[in-house]
Write a protein that holds these residues in place. Sequence first.
Motif, PDB file in Angstrom:
ATOM      1  N   LYS A 177       6.807 -26.534   2.774  1.00 46.79           N
ATOM      2  CA  LYS A 177       7.130 -25.155   2.417  1.00 46.79           C
ATOM      3  C   LYS A 177       5.992 -24.224   2.778  1.00 46.79           C
ATOM      4  O   LYS A 177       4.821 -24.624   2.775  1.00 46.79           O
ATOM      5  N   ARG A 178       6.345 -22.996   3.068  1.00 45.93           N
ATOM      6  CA  ARG A 178       5.348 -21.964   3.381  1.00 45.93           C
ATOM      7  C   ARG A 178       4.339 -21.870   2.234  1.00 45.93           C
ATOM      8  O   ARG A 178       4.694 -21.897   1.071  1.00 45.93           O
ATOM      9  N   ASP A 191       7.376 -22.065  11.217  1.00 37.23           N
ATOM     10  CA  ASP A 191       7.708 -20.647  11.094  1.00 37.23           C
ATOM     11  C   ASP A 191       8.901 -20.276  11.982  1.00 37.23           C
ATOM     12  O   ASP A 191       8.943 -19.213  12.580  1.00 37.23           O
ATOM     13  N   VAL A 251      -0.091 -18.772  12.670  1.00 35.17           N
ATOM     14  CA  VAL A 251       0.469 -18.883  11.320  1.00 35.17           C
ATOM     15  C   VAL A 251       0.058 -20.147  10.565  1.00 35.17           C
ATOM     16  O   VAL A 251       0.380 -20.290   9.393  1.00 35.17           O
ATOM     17  N   ILE A 252      -0.642 -21.062  11.220  1.00 33.06           N
ATOM     18  CA  ILE A 252      -1.117 -22.251  10.512  1.00 33.06           C
ATOM     19  C   ILE A 252      -2.631 -22.333  10.615  1.00 33.06           C
ATOM     20  O   ILE A 252      -3.247 -21.763  11.511  1.00 33.06           O
TER      21      ILE A 252
END
Length: 94
Positions: free
Chosen positions: A24-25, A60, A74-75
């Motif tokens: 999960k984000r 994402d 994004v990571i």
Amino acid sequence: KITNLQKIYDSRVYALTGVTAELKRGEIVALLGENGAGKSTLINILIGARAKSRGEAVIDGVHVDEDIRHIRKVIGVCPQFDILWEELTAGQHL
């Protein structure tokens, strides 16, 4: 989301065999295992440093083999080094 991810070298050496996971984000994930378990190989595939042999990885909403520049934005990956910078807080290191 990682689905049946595999990495095979020289058509006979399996570094990853069917890794599947859904994260999960906002989660922080640690990979633990003995030497040769495929931890670094998995991370290298997810950040675009190695190509996968089979399976799928989506971060994402983007497949790792489609837009690795977006995925890298994004990571965050903490490599296997024991590096701590004195000017950063624990939260900033994470």
